[in-house]
Design a protein around this motif. Structure first.
Motif, short mmCIF file in Angstrom:
data_model
loop_
_atom_site.label_atom_id
_atom_site.label_comp_id
_atom_site.label_asym_id
_atom_site.label_seq_id
_atom_site.Cartn_x
_atom_site.Cartn_y
_atom_site.Cartn_z
N ILE A 99 -37.67 55.20 95.11
CA ILE A 99 -36.37 55.85 94.89
C ILE A 99 -36.53 57.08 94.02
CG2 ILE A 99 -34.10 55.60 93.81
CD1 ILE A 99 -34.15 52.65 94.56
N GLY A 100 -37.27 56.95 92.92
CA GLY A 100 -37.46 58.08 92.03
C GLY A 100 -38.12 59.27 92.71
N LEU A 101 -39.20 59.01 93.45
CA LEU A 101 -39.90 60.10 94.13
C LEU A 101 -39.03 60.74 95.20
CD1 LEU A 101 -43.47 58.54 94.47
CD2 LEU A 101 -42.75 60.35 92.90
N ARG A 102 -38.22 59.93 95.87
CA ARG A 102 -37.33 60.46 96.90
C ARG A 102 -36.26 61.37 96.29
NH1 ARG A 102 -36.01 57.99 101.88
NH2 ARG A 102 -37.72 56.80 102.80
N THR A 217 -46.59 60.96 87.14
CA THR A 217 -47.25 60.34 85.99
C THR A 217 -46.22 59.76 85.02
OG1 THR A 217 -49.12 61.86 86.15
CG2 THR A 217 -48.81 60.75 84.05
N ALA A 218 -45.19 60.54 84.72
CA ALA A 218 -44.15 60.06 83.81
C ALA A 218 -43.42 58.85 84.38
CB ALA A 218 -43.16 61.19 83.52
N LEU A 219 -43.22 58.85 85.69
CA LEU A 219 -42.56 57.72 86.33
C LEU A 219 -43.40 56.46 86.20
CD1 LEU A 219 -40.36 56.48 88.11
CD2 LEU A 219 -41.54 57.44 90.11
N ASP A 220 -44.70 56.58 86.44
CA ASP A 220 -45.58 55.41 86.28
C ASP A 220 -45.59 54.90 84.85
OD1 ASP A 220 -46.32 55.24 88.96
OD2 ASP A 220 -48.06 56.55 88.72
N MET A 221 -45.57 55.82 83.89
CA MET A 221 -45.52 55.41 82.49
C MET A 221 -44.22 54.66 82.19
SD MET A 221 -47.03 58.73 80.47
CE MET A 221 -48.79 59.11 80.47
N LEU A 222 -43.12 55.14 82.74
CA LEU A 222 -41.84 54.47 82.54
C LEU A 222 -41.86 53.07 83.14
CD1 LEU A 222 -38.81 54.50 81.73
CD2 LEU A 222 -38.34 55.50 83.95
N LEU A 223 -42.42 52.95 84.33
CA LEU A 223 -42.47 51.64 84.98
C LEU A 223 -43.41 50.69 84.23
CD1 LEU A 223 -42.52 52.79 88.71
CD2 LEU A 223 -40.58 51.92 87.40
N ASP A 224 -44.50 51.23 83.69
CA ASP A 224 -45.38 50.40 82.86
C ASP A 224 -44.60 49.86 81.66
OD1 ASP A 224 -47.58 50.79 84.48
OD2 ASP A 224 -48.42 52.40 83.25
N SER A 225 -43.83 50.74 81.03
CA SER A 225 -43.05 50.33 79.87
C SER A 225 -41.97 49.32 80.27
CB SER A 225 -42.40 51.55 79.22
OG SER A 225 -41.58 51.18 78.13
N ALA A 226 -41.33 49.54 81.40
CA ALA A 226 -40.28 48.63 81.86
C ALA A 226 -40.84 47.24 82.12
CB ALA A 226 -39.63 49.18 83.11
N ALA A 227 -42.05 47.17 82.65
CA ALA A 227 -42.64 45.87 82.97
C ALA A 227 -42.78 44.98 81.74
CB ALA A 227 -44.00 46.06 83.64
#
Length: 236
Positions: A99-102, A217-227
């Protein structure tokens, strides 16, 4: 006084324009996107839009209360483009990343429109569908409601912030884009280690990465934090 918007079904029964086109909200938004791409935000006026659609500018106010209302419709259309073809897989991280990338891609594909709309809240159908999708993905993944809202807030704002930042760069004249990118080679890569040791050691990597978007990269960092906010699975 704001003009009353005529219901869509009544607009469709009205006479076509001088060129034979029957106007609709979708056609007006598409024409507005073309004008933004060609002339930038200052080029989007009712007069110019009327010329592009071969109609009197006043006709536009049967579909939109004003140019700001049209701006909101443009933003909602970009979100609609992003959602088209997306469906949840049940893997929360993959779904949010998609969703974010789209959304980011839809905005940067129309950089002038993105600059105009990324900071707006439309309350329209596509925006509501995107928000519902993100919240549903998080809740189904098991995030508690307070953490769901926290992650949703960071996710949406980060996505739109990067879309606005990257769109602003893409909206620059080509010469300015090339000049900005060249600085990483002409200035940063030539700084001596004696005065700027950290820049000097990172310069080869900086010159490669900095002209590209940091959003993935920022999105992956956010998802890492969310996990880390997910409750542990129940023990049996």
């Amino acid at each position: 006084m704001a003009k009353q918007v005529v219901p869509e079904e009544k607009r469709r029964r009205r006479r076509p324009t001088r060129s034979g086109t029957v106007l609709s909200e979708r056609l007006i938004v598409e024409a507005a996107l073309r004008l933004l791409r060609e002339h930038g935000s200052t080029g989007l006026t009712a007069r110019r839009l009327g010329l592009a659609l071969d109609c009197d500018p006043s006709t536009l106010y049967r579909y939109f209360r004003g140019m700001d209302d049209l701006t909101l419709a443009i933003g909602d259309a970009l979100i609609g483009q992003a959602l088209r073809g997306w469906g949840p897989t049940g893997e929360w991280r993959a779904d949010l990343r998609a969703i974010g990338l789209r959304i980011h891609a839809a905005y940067v594909a129309h950089p002038q429109a993105a600059q105009l709309t990324a900071s707006r809240v439309t309350g329209r159908a596509n925006e509501l569908a995107a928000d519902e999708a993100v919240l549903d993905v998080l809740r189904r993944a098991g995030f508690p409601l307070p953490e769901t809202v926290r992650v949703y807030h960071a996710f949406i704002d980060q996505t739109l912030a990067f879309a606005a930042l990257d769109a602003a760069s893409l909206a620059l004249p080509r010469a300015a884009q090339r000049a900005d990118d060249a600085v990483w080679h002409s200035t940063y890569a030539r700084l001596p280690a004696a005065t700027h040791p950290r820049i000097a050691e990172a310069a080869p990597l900086l010159s490669t990465r900095m002209p590209t978007s940091a959003y993935p990269t920022a999105l992956d960092m956010l998802l890492d934090s969310a996990a880390t906010l997910l409750p542990p699975p129940p023990t049996t």
